[in-house]
Scaffold this motif. Structure first.
Motif, short mmCIF file in Angstrom:
data_model
loop_
_atom_site.label_atom_id
_atom_site.label_comp_id
_atom_site.label_asym_id
_atom_site.label_seq_id
_atom_site.Cartn_x
_atom_site.Cartn_y
_atom_site.Cartn_z
N VAL A 296 37.22 32.93 57.24
CA VAL A 296 38.17 33.94 56.51
C VAL A 296 38.27 34.96 57.41
O VAL A 296 37.55 35.55 58.30
N LYS A 297 39.87 35.38 57.68
CA LYS A 297 40.11 36.66 58.29
C LYS A 297 41.26 36.98 57.62
O LYS A 297 42.13 36.38 56.84
N PRO A 298 41.60 38.27 57.77
CA PRO A 298 42.86 38.88 57.20
C PRO A 298 43.92 38.29 57.67
O PRO A 298 44.12 38.01 58.83
N TYR A 299 45.15 38.11 56.88
CA TYR A 299 46.08 37.20 57.21
C TYR A 299 46.72 37.99 58.28
O TYR A 299 47.16 39.19 58.41
N PRO A 300 47.13 37.30 59.50
CA PRO A 300 47.54 37.74 60.63
C PRO A 300 49.17 37.85 60.97
O PRO A 300 49.58 38.40 61.83
N ALA B 125 46.76 43.94 46.40
CA ALA B 125 46.63 42.77 46.94
C ALA B 125 46.09 42.73 48.09
O ALA B 125 46.24 43.61 48.97
N ALA B 126 45.62 41.60 48.58
CA ALA B 126 45.00 41.28 49.93
C ALA B 126 45.38 39.81 50.39
O ALA B 126 44.87 38.86 49.43
N SER B 127 45.74 39.70 51.58
CA SER B 127 46.08 38.41 52.06
C SER B 127 45.18 37.88 53.01
O SER B 127 44.49 38.63 54.07
N PHE B 128 44.73 36.60 53.03
CA PHE B 128 43.68 36.17 53.71
C PHE B 128 44.13 34.79 54.51
O PHE B 128 45.02 33.85 53.85
N ALA B 129 43.78 34.37 55.68
CA ALA B 129 43.89 33.15 56.22
C ALA B 129 42.56 32.57 56.22
O ALA B 129 41.47 33.19 56.75
#
Length: 813
Positions: A575-579, A556-560
């Motif tokens: 889009v960036k990796p969820y901070p 799994a990968a989470s993004f903002a």
């Protein structure tokens, strides 16, 4: 025993998916369909499940399932596509096999197929076994029984391949007549140049154990006539040819072709086959059966040995040089171009072999650290390939992998996915045609690129430099296309799809269009854990947290994400990796404040600061969704444009009528505006359809539009209009077949009257409806002797169904 007849169809399509997304991109050559799978389904796979037989007046007398009467195999790549995209056809095939088991002494019509349609004699022992085991596992998952026979891709085999079939429990296989080398008479072998195809033969396992496999060598002349000589234009001529090939009682005549011959290669070929197998052949004394049942009555009596080709590597049905077509410049398929060659085939295979071996070494080392036998684990991986919903942790636990540790589970599944890519890149069509720049060869290069990415992500040594060095030797016959290495770089660059791009795709589709359509994006499951929208000035903005989970590995990968729409087609996404929750909430609030300020430049600057710098545009939306996104973006303009066209129609209606009365052509500008406005009126009149019931008000409104269009000489028959009318007709006929007589809703009309109203509207508009599905609904109701209204004859006429069917059904009135 009557003379036996078996017609076998090899139904197969190569993998067409983008290896990074699992989605089939639009293929322009298949237009008006989305891709070749969809087109061939329409022309062949579905029609064979609902093949028409006509009476003397040209009306449909029967609709039969050819899969119930023919021997067949459906390749796993095609079967999985049908299961996902065309479930009714998929179920029709499974139902046919179940029925054939009951009708043929416990022997079904369906055969298994080696999984990836790779050329088995060119595979190493380990990969050969996996191909057979995956193919058999896929068959058992779908058909619910063990396979008796297995289709060998391109019928390619050597003694090692046939021995492996025996080891895997197969009872028989089908080969081309030219693949027989010699037959044993008593203790002596005699060479054969034209084996008698009218009986089965026995191939003995080379290990001397006494185990054997029945081999059927099909009738080459009849098969050639079906595939290439137009034999499917007449059922009577078809059976005439079968009679000439038959040896009489106690013998077999059987023909084998690509299943696509019946409908795709030869239009309406499925109709010829249906009448031949259900009526003409039985009338002439043939026993229509399948291979498993035949062996119970006609076991093999003679031993056979097979041809191994000039290189000793095997033989096939589609290469006169053994299996040279898949590894060397053998002379097959030059494309008809002077000076062309297929020398590219050798470096293409060598490059893939290099990549395969690097992946195998890494898999054995890394997999060996996770379980006792990684190759047994790979063989059993078919259980997950067949059923993506299967419990992956339980599967890994059974094989000694510590599945309770998420990192271990994910790594094991990632290794197995690498091996799946390594298998898929050997699909036979990559070498079949005339040039390495062809779509089929490029597709196997895409799978190679996917494997390279997977190896890198797992920490394996990068195999790409050596791979490209070998691949550079594969020169295209199109000088401007360069080498295989050039084609690889181009194909991978255009296909590679990162998780961040997928997140941007989902974010933009949710923000503009149908948000519910993005619960899954290719191989990825999508979870939306937070979402908010803001608006300021001409800017609309959507903020979301997306979690993408790989269906195969569970990773799994989470993004903002921040989707921004400035009107028209000006759509972008950051889009960036969820901070983390706190940082994302703070960033969202700062961006929202900037948007509400009304300053476009401020909003853009803040959004870039918080969620940049990775930015995606409308061109990064996945190809399959671009048309839907385009329609969604245009929707907000449609109403204002529609109002303009409506005003033009009101202003110009009298002018158009005057032109027509004077016998003058209507200016195209006036006609175009009028037709757009009329189409809009018609859609509004039937806006609730097809799911709702048709009422008198809607019908009269639609009819008035049709009358006005006819009076003005305008055409309203858009594709959307036709689709809506067809769907409405089908909905009403299903209500009728279910026994519904009327609705409780005031003003609604009966299903029969509603169906007939659709025919009238189509006639007034000049719309030609496709009636196949409607015919099938009514046909099944009539055959099952369902009670119908007194309008059955009228409905049968409208659907071009034989009156014999309607007259035979119980009637009321």
């Amino acid at each position: 025993m009557k003379p036996a007849l078996i017609i076998h169809g090899h139904f197969y399509q190569p993998p067409r998916e983008n290896p990074w997304t699992g989605m089939v991109d639009r293929e322009p050559g298949a237009a008006p369909f989305h891709d070749w799978n969809a087109r061939i389904h329409h022309e062949c796979y579905r029609p064979n499940g609902h093949a028409r037989i006509y009476d003397d007046a040209g009306a449909v007398l029967a609709i039969v399932n050819n899969y119930r009467r023919m021997s067949f195999n459906v390749g796993p790549t095609l079967a999985s596509w049908l299961e996902e995209h065309e479930p009714p056809t998929y179920r029709r095939i499974l139902d046919a096999d179940r029925a054939s088991v009951a009708e043929h002494g416990g022997h079904g019509n369906a055969l298994a197929q080696a999984y990836n349609h790779a050329i088995l004699p060119l595979m190493n022992d380990r990969d050969l076994r996996t191909q057979l085991r995956w193919g058999h596992a896929d068959f058992k998952h779908r058909f619910g029984r063990d396979a008796e026979g297995m289709w060998l891709p391109e019928t390619a085999c050597d003694r090692r391949t046939l021995a492996a079939l025996i080891d895997e429990g197969m009872r028989f296989a089908i080969l081309a007549p030219g693949q027989a080398a010699r037959v044993k008479d008593g203790d002596r072998w005699r060479d054969v140049h034209a084996i008698d195809p009218r009986r089965p033969y026995r191939f003995m396992h080379p290990d001397g154990s006494g185990r054997s496999l029945a081999l059927f060598f099909y009738d080459g002349a009849v098969s050639l006539a079906i595939a290439f000589e137009g034999l499917l234009t007449s059922s009577r001529a078809f059976v005439d040819r079968l009679e000439r090939a038959s040896g009489g009682p106690g013998t077999l005549v059987h023909a084998v072709t690509d299943g696509e011959s019946y409908g795709h290669h030869h239009r309406h070929g499925e109709r010829c086959l249906a009448y031949a197998l259900t009526t003409e052949a039985p009338r002439r004394g043939f026993w229509v059966t399948n291979y498993g049942e035949l062996l119970d009555h006609l076991p093999p009596r003679e031993e056979v040995d097979i041809a191994l080709g000039p290189d000793g590597r095997g033989s096939s049905w589609s290469c006169a040089h053994g299996v040279g077509r898949w590894y060397r410049d053998c002379g097959c398929h030059t494309g008809g171009k002077h000076g062309w060659n297929q020398r590219w085939r050798t470096p293409l295979r060598l490059a893939l072999d290099l990549l395969r071996d690097e992946a195998a070494r890494f898999y054995e080392d890394a997999g060996g650290a996770l379980c006792a036998d990684p190759w047994a684990l790979r063989d059993e991986y078919a259980a997950l390939l067949c059923d993506r919903r299967a419990d992956r942790a339980a599967f890994l636990d059974r094989h000694g992998v510590s599945a309770h540790v998420e990192e271990t589970r994910t790594r094991a599944l990632a290794l197995l996915e690498q091996q799946r890519s390594a298998m898929t890149m050997y699909t036979s069509c990559g070498w079949f045609f005339s040039d390495v720049a062809g779509l089929e060869a490029v597709q196997v290069l895409r799978y190679a690129g996917r494997l390279v990415d997977q190896l890198r992500a797992s920490g394996a040594p990068d195999p790409e430099p050596r791979f490209l060095e070998v691949l550079a030797e594969a020169q295209s016959n199109h000088a401007e296309r360069g080498s295989g290495a050039d084609l690889y770089r181009e194909a991978v660059r255009g296909s590679r799809t990162t998780p961040a791009r997928l997140a941007a795709h989902v974010s933009m589709r949710r923000f503009v269009g149908d948000g519910d359509a993005t619960a899954r994006a290719g191989h990825q499951r999508v979870a939306v854990e937070s979402e908010r929208a803001e608006e300021g000035g001409r800017m609309r903005l959507g903020l979301s947290k997306l979690v993408l989970t790989d269906e195969a590995t569970g990773e799994a990968a989470s993004f903002a994400c921040c989707a921004m729409h400035f009107g028209g087609i000006d759509l972008h996404c950051l889009v960036k990796p969820y901070p983390g929750a706190a940082a994302f909430d703070a960033a969202s609030e700062r961006i929202a404040t900037a948007v509400r300020s009304g300053s476009l430049l401020t909003a853009l600057r803040v959004a870039q600061e918080e969620l940049g710098p990775d930015a995606f545009g409308i061109e990064h939306v996945l190809p399959n969704e671009r048309e839907a996104l385009s329609n969604a973006l245009f929707a907000e303009l449609r109403e204002s444009y529609g109002a303009h066209f409506e005003a033009m129609l009101r202003d110009s209606q009298a002018t158009i009528a005057s032109f027509r009365e004077a016998g003058l052509p209507v200016p195209p500008e006036l006609r175009a505006a009028a037709e757009l406005a009329l189409a809009r009126r018609f859609d509004e009149a039937l806006s609730a359809l097809p799911g709702a019931e048709l009422d008198d008000t809607s019908y009269r409104a639609a009819l008035s539009v049709a009358e006005l269009a006819r009076a003005l000489g305008c055409k309203v028959s858009t594709d959307e209009t036709r689709r809506k009318l067809e769907a409405t007709l089908l909905h009403q006929l299903r209500r009728l077949a279910a026994g519904e007589e009327r609705s409780e809703r005031t003003g609604a009309v009966s299903p029969l009257r509603a169906a007939l109203a659709v025919f009238e509207l189509a006639s007034r508009l000049g719309v030609e409806l496709e009636l196949e599905r409607a015919q099938e609904v009514v046909y099944e109701a009539l055959v099952e002797r369902a009670t119908v209204d007194d309008g059955a004859l009228q409905l049968a006429d409208a659907l071009n169904l034989s009156r014999e069917l309607a007259q035979a059904a119980p009637r009321r009135g």
